[in-house]
Design a protein around this motif. Structure first.
Motif, short mmCIF file in Angstrom:
data_model
loop_
_atom_site.label_atom_id
_atom_site.label_comp_id
_atom_site.label_asym_id
_atom_site.label_seq_id
_atom_site.Cartn_x
_atom_site.Cartn_y
_atom_site.Cartn_z
N LEU A 185 -8.53 62.27 10.98
CA LEU A 185 -7.39 62.28 10.35
C LEU A 185 -7.08 61.78 9.52
O LEU A 185 -6.31 62.14 7.88
CB LEU A 185 -6.40 61.38 11.32
CG LEU A 185 -5.61 61.05 11.18
CD1 LEU A 185 -4.57 61.69 11.19
CD2 LEU A 185 -5.38 60.08 11.92
N ILE A 186 -8.12 60.82 8.98
CA ILE A 186 -8.27 60.49 6.98
C ILE A 186 -8.88 62.20 6.21
O ILE A 186 -7.49 61.39 4.69
CB ILE A 186 -9.05 59.41 7.40
CG1 ILE A 186 -8.82 57.66 8.06
CG2 ILE A 186 -10.13 59.13 5.44
CD1 ILE A 186 -10.08 56.58 8.13
N TYR A 187 -9.10 62.14 6.73
CA TYR A 187 -9.89 63.99 5.85
C TYR A 187 -8.38 64.54 5.34
O TYR A 187 -8.39 65.34 5.27
CB TYR A 187 -10.82 64.91 6.18
CG TYR A 187 -12.07 63.91 5.91
CD1 TYR A 187 -12.54 63.59 3.99
CD2 TYR A 187 -12.80 63.40 6.97
CE1 TYR A 187 -13.96 63.03 4.06
CE2 TYR A 187 -14.39 62.83 5.88
CZ TYR A 187 -14.65 62.18 4.72
OH TYR A 187 -15.69 62.24 4.14
N LEU A 205 -4.90 55.50 2.59
CA LEU A 205 -4.61 55.48 1.72
C LEU A 205 -5.59 54.21 1.15
O LEU A 205 -6.59 53.81 0.06
CB LEU A 205 -3.54 55.51 1.03
CG LEU A 205 -3.29 57.25 1.60
CD1 LEU A 205 -1.41 57.58 0.60
CD2 LEU A 205 -3.86 58.11 0.56
N SER A 206 -6.00 53.47 1.88
CA SER A 206 -6.11 51.85 1.09
C SER A 206 -7.82 51.72 1.61
O SER A 206 -8.25 50.96 1.02
CB SER A 206 -5.63 50.87 2.08
OG SER A 206 -6.58 50.89 3.79
N MET A 207 -8.40 52.63 2.35
CA MET A 207 -9.69 53.19 2.34
C MET A 207 -10.59 54.15 1.21
O MET A 207 -11.16 54.69 1.51
CB MET A 207 -10.12 53.68 3.80
CG MET A 207 -9.63 52.70 4.52
SD MET A 207 -9.85 52.33 6.65
CE MET A 207 -8.73 52.75 7.39
N ALA A 208 -9.26 54.60 0.89
CA ALA A 208 -9.89 56.43 0.34
C ALA A 208 -11.11 56.45 -0.87
O ALA A 208 -11.95 57.14 -0.80
CB ALA A 208 -8.64 57.09 -0.24
N ASP A 209 -11.10 54.97 -1.39
CA ASP A 209 -12.62 55.04 -1.70
C ASP A 209 -13.74 55.29 -1.52
O ASP A 209 -14.77 55.73 -1.97
CB ASP A 209 -12.44 53.65 -2.89
CG ASP A 209 -11.11 53.29 -3.40
OD1 ASP A 209 -11.24 54.61 -3.94
OD2 ASP A 209 -11.46 52.39 -3.71
N ARG A 215 -13.14 60.71 -4.21
CA ARG A 215 -11.66 60.40 -5.57
C ARG A 215 -10.31 61.44 -4.91
O ARG A 215 -10.81 62.45 -5.36
CB ARG A 215 -12.04 60.62 -6.80
CG ARG A 215 -13.40 59.75 -7.30
CD ARG A 215 -13.54 59.97 -8.38
NE ARG A 215 -12.81 60.45 -9.68
CZ ARG A 215 -12.56 59.12 -10.42
NH1 ARG A 215 -12.84 58.06 -9.95
NH2 ARG A 215 -11.20 59.68 -10.69
N TYR A 216 -9.01 60.55 -4.82
CA TYR A 216 -8.75 61.54 -4.40
C TYR A 216 -7.22 60.43 -5.38
O TYR A 216 -7.21 59.50 -5.95
CB TYR A 216 -7.44 60.82 -2.52
CG TYR A 216 -9.14 61.86 -2.72
CD1 TYR A 216 -8.70 63.10 -1.32
CD2 TYR A 216 -10.30 61.25 -1.36
CE1 TYR A 216 -9.76 64.05 -0.96
CE2 TYR A 216 -10.74 61.64 -1.12
CZ TYR A 216 -10.46 63.22 -0.61
OH TYR A 216 -11.89 63.65 0.55
N PRO A 217 -5.95 61.44 -5.78
CA PRO A 217 -4.87 60.57 -6.37
C PRO A 217 -3.91 60.21 -5.44
O PRO A 217 -2.55 60.15 -6.12
CB PRO A 217 -4.41 62.07 -7.23
CG PRO A 217 -4.61 62.99 -6.51
CD PRO A 217 -6.19 62.57 -4.84
N CYS A 218 -4.73 58.63 -4.70
CA CYS A 218 -3.94 57.96 -4.19
C CYS A 218 -2.51 57.61 -4.79
O CYS A 218 -1.31 56.83 -4.75
CB CYS A 218 -4.73 56.78 -3.48
SG CYS A 218 -5.90 57.64 -2.17
#
Length: 102
Positions: free
Chosen positions: A9-11, A48-52, A56-59
């Motif tokens: 789901l995160i991906y 998104l708070s865990m995206a790091d 690298r994503y343009p959060c």
């Protein structure tokens, strides 16, 4: 809300975020709708708070439904301004001018 944040789901969320073009922003709710989970905008924010941890994503291109930036993340405004995003004030983007029309 149950803990339903699984890696797939995160991906899925991050893959949508990766599609937001330079100079545009999307809302948490918009992303939730695009992944078929219309009522899960808070889940999007949590992911998104865990995206790091996932690359690298343009959060920084994701804002709330009113265009408000993330409180306490001053770099977000700087990043958006550097991309030419029109701002209403220091804490809000002008969604009428820069919302991603996907």
């Amino acid at each position: 809300m149950k803990n339903i944040l699984k890696e797939d789901l995160i991906y899925e969320i991050l893959s949508v975020v990766a599609e937001i073009p330079l100079g545009k922003v999307a809302t948490y709710g918009q992303i939730a709708r695009l992944i078929g989970r219309e009522k899960y905008s808070r889940l999007v924010g949590r992911a998104l708070s865990m995206a790091d941890y996932y690359g690298r994503y343009p959060c920084h291109r994701v804002v709330n439904h009113a265009g408000r930036l993330v409180p306490g993340w001053s770099e977000q405004g700087d990043l958006l301004r550097s991309e030419g995003i029109p701002m209403k004030n220091d804490n809000h983007v002008d969604l009428k001018l820069c919302r991603w029309d996907c």
